[in-house]
Design an enzyme around this catalytic site. Sequence first.
Site, PDB file in Angstrom:
ATOM      1  N   ASP A   1       0.752  -1.124  -0.206  1.00 43.93           N
ATOM      2  CA  ASP A   1       0.029  -0.087  -0.011  1.00 43.93           C
ATOM      3  C   ASP A   1       0.982   1.076  -0.160  1.00 43.93           C
ATOM      4  O   ASP A   1       2.160   1.297   0.365  1.00 43.93           O
ATOM      5  CB  ASP A   1      -0.793  -0.039   1.193  1.00 43.93           C
ATOM      6  CG  ASP A   1      -1.567  -1.440   1.335  1.00 43.93           C
ATOM      7  OD1 ASP A   1      -1.795  -1.845   0.372  1.00 43.93           O
ATOM      8  OD2 ASP A   1      -1.740  -1.869   2.559  1.00 43.93           O
TER       9      ASP A   1
ATOM     10  N   TYR B   1       5.382  -9.937   7.584  1.00 40.89           N
ATOM     11  CA  TYR B   1       5.274  -8.482   7.888  1.00 40.89           C
ATOM     12  C   TYR B   1       5.365  -8.173   9.293  1.00 40.89           C
ATOM     13  O   TYR B   1       5.204  -9.147  10.182  1.00 40.89           O
ATOM     14  CB  TYR B   1       3.796  -8.171   7.495  1.00 40.89           C
ATOM     15  CG  TYR B   1       3.457  -8.034   5.986  1.00 40.89           C
ATOM     16  CD1 TYR B   1       3.714  -6.890   5.267  1.00 40.89           C
ATOM     17  CD2 TYR B   1       2.972  -9.113   5.309  1.00 40.89           C
ATOM     18  CE1 TYR B   1       3.226  -6.825   3.987  1.00 40.89           C
ATOM     19  CE2 TYR B   1       2.368  -9.129   3.994  1.00 40.89           C
ATOM     20  CZ  TYR B   1       2.820  -7.808   3.221  1.00 40.89           C
ATOM     21  OH  TYR B   1       2.615  -7.804   2.044  1.00 40.89           O
TER      22      TYR B   1
END
Length: 230
Positions: free
Chosen positions: A7, A65
């Site tokens: 993103d 992540y």
Amino acid sequence: MPSGRTDRGVHARMQVISLRLNEDVAPAELPQRLSPFLSPDVGLCVAKRPPGSFHAQWSASGKEYRYRLTLGAPPSEAWRPYALDVAEDATLQGERAVTPERLEALLARAVGTRDFTAFHERSSPQKARTLASATLRERGGGLYEACLEGDGFARYQVRYLVGSALKVAAGLLSEEQWHAALDAGTSLAGFKAPAHGLVLWEVRYPSAVDPFGPGERLHPPGLPDSPPFT
């Protein structure tokens, strides 16, 4: 072809790109050839010729992540652009202060194979995904990192999982709502944690096609030894 998208505002310690060239270029020459076409905030650490069947996205077997946040203390100046200051975020001001123990327990509850439909955008396919682990590590000075490993993640999945767990920990959502969202996909008024705290830490491949050695994964050459890569 990238291993996946990140993103806007999300950082990547290890993004993997596969490409085909219409000329024979030695891998050692690629960084110099490609650098003029990269933006200043993108660096190329390793370039090599992978096994013939390698594909950055379709060969990937998993990703990790890391989401950085501070609890009980404001972030240091070095970490401020890369960590969510929980105490200062208006969305997370609830009945109680978020504790590391509470947050870690909620994240651990998300581990398993399930449809995380309550935690991602409808633009991502609705299917079962496996979250192999979700832990919270203390980095010192009030800084923590939520580490999530899995076989794949839908759009915004990590940000919604971490953000919604923070809302539950703050007493803004009930634990029953958290369980229903995980087990039955029941929608909840979750929270998409801000992008700046998230880092794509690692992309993993089966050993037969993995282009990277253990040393390159542990210490990628040329990677800055500073937040958010530490």
